[in-house]
Design an enzyme around this catalytic site. Structure first.
Site, mmCIF file in Angstrom:
data_model
loop_
_atom_site.group_PDB
_atom_site.id
_atom_site.type_symbol
_atom_site.label_atom_id
_atom_site.label_comp_id
_atom_site.label_asym_id
_atom_site.label_seq_id
_atom_site.Cartn_x
_atom_site.Cartn_y
_atom_site.Cartn_z
ATOM 1 C CG ASP A 51 13.873 8.818 82.340
ATOM 2 O OD1 ASP A 51 13.506 9.201 83.455
ATOM 3 O OD2 ASP A 51 15.008 8.349 82.128
ATOM 4 C CD GLU A 64 9.656 9.339 83.268
ATOM 5 O OE1 GLU A 64 10.546 9.722 84.040
ATOM 6 O OE2 GLU A 64 9.459 8.128 83.002
#
Length: 226
Positions: free
Chosen positions: A46, A118
């Site tokens: 992320d 992610e």
């Protein structure tokens, strides 16, 4: 669930060959399936995605305001965008899920798919370095970065689809909930979206009706671009 022997095929789809394939396995492992799951890799990925996209937008739009840059970044890294990327990679075929998640259709759930993207980014970073991640992400995002503009494409998918069809004087999309699974606190909604220009409906699956409609609308927009 895809057998592990097919992970090299996923590597080819991703455009990256892992030196340590166990990192990819972990990135695809939901917490329902094993103690060594993908949440820490997701945390890492992320942050890496955010810095790479922020840097790309900063240099691509030297006159854009901070607000416009933030909105464009939010559009590019939000869950429905990551879900579309996951579906393009067919990540649902490769996820390792616990029996409960597997039974409830977790391989289609938008949050699980987005988190897996992610986590894969985090795994690639650990397997290589930031520059390799940057080049790969810019390749994954090339079309989206080419299309995005300050103050333009920051509307949600349902709004964009509605405006597109209105501009062509076509009927508006029809959204129908066709399935709800799970307990009240953990439901999965399946929504179909129909428009006149497509012979078949498009399906969105998410943890809420609104999110499922957004995912379906985003996929319709992708099909209309082709």
């Amino acid at each position: 669930m895809e057998p592990i022997k097919n992970l090299p095929r996923l590597c080819r789809t991703l455009g990256y060959e892992f030196k340590n394939i166990e990192l990819l396995t972990q990135a695809l492992t939901h917490r329902s399936a094993a103690n060594k799951h993908n949440e820490r890799l997701e945390f890492l990925g992320d942050s890496i995605l955010s810095i790479v996209i922020s840097d790309a937008l900063y240099h691509q739009f030297p006159k854009a305001t901070e607000g416009d840059l933030s909105r464009m970044r939010a559009t590019l890294v939000r869950g429905d965008t990551l879900t579309l990327i996951a579906k393009a990679f067919k990540l649902g075929d490769y996820l390792f899920l616990g029996p409960g998640e597997l039974k409830s259709g977790g391989f289609r759930r938008e949050s699980i798919l987005a988190d897996a993207v992610e986590a894969i980014i985090g795994a690639i970073y650990l397997d290589s370095d930031l520059e390799v991640c940057r080049k790969l992400l810019l390749h994954w995002y090339a079309e989206r970065l080419a299309e995005i503009q300050p103050g333009v494409n920051q509307k949600d998918a349902k709004t964009l689809l509605q405006e597109y069809l209105q501009g062509l004087k076509k009927p508006l999309p029809d959204y129908q909930v066709i399935n709800i699974e799970g307990d009240a606190h953990d439901q999965t909604f399946t929504v179909e979206c129909r428009i006149d220009d497509l012979s078949e409906s498009v399906i969105g699956v998410a943890s809420s009706r609104r999110k499922a409609e957004q995912i379906a609308a985003a996929q319709v927009l992708e099909l209309l671009k082709k």
